[in-house]
Design a protein around this motif. Structure first.
Motif, PDB file in Angstrom:
ATOM      1  N   GLY A 186       0.837  -1.188   0.000  1.00  0.00           N
ATOM      2  CA  GLY A 186       0.000   0.000   0.000  1.00  0.00           C
ATOM      3  C   GLY A 186       0.876   1.243   0.000  1.00  0.00           C
ATOM      4  N   VAL A 187       0.426   2.306  -0.637  1.00  0.00           N
ATOM      5  CA  VAL A 187       1.196   3.551  -0.700  1.00  0.00           C
ATOM      6  C   VAL A 187       0.284   4.721  -0.349  1.00  0.00           C
ATOM      7  N   VAL A 227       0.996   9.153 -13.649  1.00  0.00           N
ATOM      8  CA  VAL A 227       0.759   7.926 -12.887  1.00  0.00           C
ATOM      9  C   VAL A 227      -0.738   7.658 -12.756  1.00  0.00           C
ATOM     10  N   ALA A 228      -1.511   8.723 -12.568  1.00  0.00           N
ATOM     11  CA  ALA A 228      -2.953   8.571 -12.365  1.00  0.00           C
ATOM     12  C   ALA A 228      -3.626   7.925 -13.563  1.00  0.00           C
ATOM     13  N   LYS A 229      -3.108   8.186 -14.770  1.00  0.00           N
ATOM     14  CA  LYS A 229      -3.703   7.585 -15.969  1.00  0.00           C
ATOM     15  C   LYS A 229      -3.381   6.097 -16.066  1.00  0.00           C
ATOM     16  N   LYS A 249      -4.724   5.787  -5.116  1.00  0.00           N
ATOM     17  CA  LYS A 249      -5.235   7.058  -4.619  1.00  0.00           C
ATOM     18  C   LYS A 249      -4.129   7.941  -4.021  1.00  0.00           C
ATOM     19  N   ALA A 250      -2.941   7.398  -3.883  1.00  0.00           N
ATOM     20  CA  ALA A 250      -1.841   8.160  -3.295  1.00  0.00           C
ATOM     21  C   ALA A 250      -1.454   9.351  -4.177  1.00  0.00           C
ATOM     22  N   ALA A 298       1.805   1.993   3.464  1.00  0.00           N
ATOM     23  CA  ALA A 298       0.650   1.839   4.353  1.00  0.00           C
ATOM     24  C   ALA A 298       0.973   1.006   5.575  1.00  0.00           C
ATOM     25  N   ARG A 299       2.113   0.320   5.544  1.00  0.00           N
ATOM     26  CA  ARG A 299       2.534  -0.456   6.711  1.00  0.00           C
ATOM     27  C   ARG A 299       4.049  -0.459   6.801  1.00  0.00           C
ATOM     28  N   GLU A 300       4.553  -0.764   7.982  1.00  0.00           N
ATOM     29  CA  GLU A 300       5.990  -0.813   8.172  1.00  0.00           C
ATOM     30  C   GLU A 300       6.556  -2.108   7.588  1.00  0.00           C
TER      31      GLU A 300
END
Length: 481
Positions: free
Chosen positions: A306-307, A353-355, A361-362, A386-388
């Motif tokens: 996750g980012v 990147v969004a395309k 969603k980052a 999103a996590r370590e």
């Protein structure tokens, strides 16, 4: 016998084995449209030493050197099968066979692993698909080299024409010379001759018509026997749908742009979102070299960890858009001498990147510095996860992605502690993870991603063209999902 004698004898035996591989690889490619790979690297038209070096490189990603003695039995087994058009990775066959516990022979295991490409399951050979290059600059000439190289059995993509602005004396000869010799990428692998009377370049038997035109509206491709072609626009002059539609002339079916598309033009990064291309889509973009470099590893990280957000800083080689010496330029800094300065400039890669990853969603930001090298760039991707995690876990994940995932043609992995930019000239991957430079602390990871912004990007362009043309053949063993 001394250790040196043992080493030399071993080397000669390996040379002999690699030499015997070459005719098998060539025959499979020419007669059955089968491309033999070794950990995603093609072995077609490679020399003895190149085959041995490719095997040796496996230790950079798999931890141990791969011997030709290990892969040769699988290659030999493939020559006995009724194979259809496909790509077969003998490095992956050798690796997966070691972990197989069914007690199968090499021949039985190989037949089972490539069953989708044999007998009644094999796909039909495709009719050659015409390709036209509009523009013949840095990317255009490298794409031309790749298309000529991949002509193989003649059942794939066929480069039929190049469209350029009218030149002066010796125009055709000079353009052929630029295709023949390149200061960065070396000499063309093969023979090139020029037929000025018919305005044709003959490259390894491929007859390529050179058409002079100042505007797309001036060309009727059917007049040259070209039909249903994919046109690759390397000029970047038109980047929206309205402008690129000018290329949809008689004989042209689809248009592929080698620059970021604007508006509703789909930006495609092969390996990430190429499967979203609609069959009836006639205009698309391959985004930028930097977008292709950062999106695959960004997806690999987002899928696993996750980012939340990220920033990419690209240290980019200078390009033709800059001046050799200080002179007027429409941009504020690009007018300053490219070979003498580091130049801060903008990059659209982060917004692109969004395309390519609409589900991410980052927020990704980006900036760029042009530096005085002619090719190979590095993207520094700074991510809040999103996590370590740990450095070892991220390294293991990215190494595995580069070996077995659907992104293995896009992401390479290197652990050499002394690697520098020129080592990656000619890389066919979109980006190469530098293991030694990776930094991880808690939920923060910083990836250093090398990429040949010319050749690696050109390979991505050709992959997209192969996909939309229907000549992108399946790979075996199938990558893990």
């Amino acid at each position: 016998m001394t250790v040196n004698d043992d080493s030399f004898t071993n080397w000669k035996h390996r040379e002999e084995t690699a030499e015997s591989m070459i005719p098998m690889i060539g025959k499979l490619h020419r007669e059955q449209d089968v491309t033999i790979l070794l950990h995603s690297r093609s072995l077609v038209n490679k020399s003895v030493v190149s085959i041995l070096k490719t095997h040796r490189f496996a230790r950079q990603i798999a931890g141990a050197e791969l011997s030709v003695a290990e892969t040769m039995p699988f290659l030999r087994a493939l020559t006995t099968l009724d194979l259809g058009p496909s790509q077969i990775d003998i490095g992956m066959l050798a690796a997966t066979y070691k972990g197989d516990d069914r007690g199968l022979t090499v021949e039985e295991f190989t037949a089972d692993a490539v069953a989708g490409a044999t007998g009644a399951n094999k796909i039909d050979r495709r009719e050659p698909r015409d390709v036209v290059l509009y523009g013949f600059g840095r990317i255009g000439r490298l794409v031309a080299r790749l298309l000529i190289e991949k002509a193989g059995s003649g059942n794939g993509l066929r480069l039929r024409a190049i469209v350029v602005r009218g030149g002066g004396d010796q125009d055709l000869v000079k353009r052929a010379s630029l295709l023949r010799r390149d200061s960065v990428h070396g000499q063309f692998q093969g023979t090139i001759t020029v037929d000025e009377e018919s305005s044709t370049i003959l490259a390894n038997g491929n007859a390529i018509k050179v058409i002079h035109a100042d505007d797309p509206s001036q060309v009727d491709y059917t007049a040259y026997g070209i039909k249903n072609a994919i046109l690759i626009d390397n000029t970047g002059k038109w980047r929206d749908r309205e402008g690129l539609s000018k290329h949809l002339r008689p004989g042209v079916d689809k248009v592929v742009l080698t620059a970021p598309g604007k508006g509703d033009v789909p930006n495609i990064v092969h390996g990430v979102n190429h499967d979203t291309i609609k069959p009836d889509e006639r205009i698309l973009s391959c985004a930028s070299c930097t977008t292709n470099a950062i999106v695959p590893p960004l997806k690999a990280m987002a899928d696993e960890y996750g980012v939340h957000r990220g920033h990419v800083e690209t240290v980019h080689s200078f390009t033709n858009d800059q001046n050799l010496l200080d002179n007027y330029h429409k941009s504020d800094r690009r007018g300053r001498s490219a070979p003498l300065n580091m130049v801060i400039t903008e990059t659209g890669a982060a917004s692109a990147v969004a395309k390519a990853l609409p589900d991410l969603k980052a927020r990704i930001t980006g900036s760029s510095v042009r530096v005085p090298v002619p090719d190979v760039s590095i993207a520094i991707l700074n991510l809040q996860l999103a996590r370590e995690t740990t450095r070892e876990e991220v390294l293991d994940h990215l190494r595995e992605v580069s070996l077995t995932s659907p992104l293995k043609r896009q992401i390479d992995f290197i652990s050499a502690p002394d690697a520098v930019s020129s080592d990656f000239i000619g890389s066919r991957h979109a980006s190469i993870v530098d293991a030694g430079a990776l930094k991880v602390e808690g939920d923060n990871a910083i990836l250093y991603l090398w990429y040949d912004n010319e050749f690696g990007y050109s390979c991505q362009v050709v992959r997209v063209v192969q996909h939309v043309s229907g000549v992108e053949y399946p790979t075996y063993p199938a990558p893990a999902v």
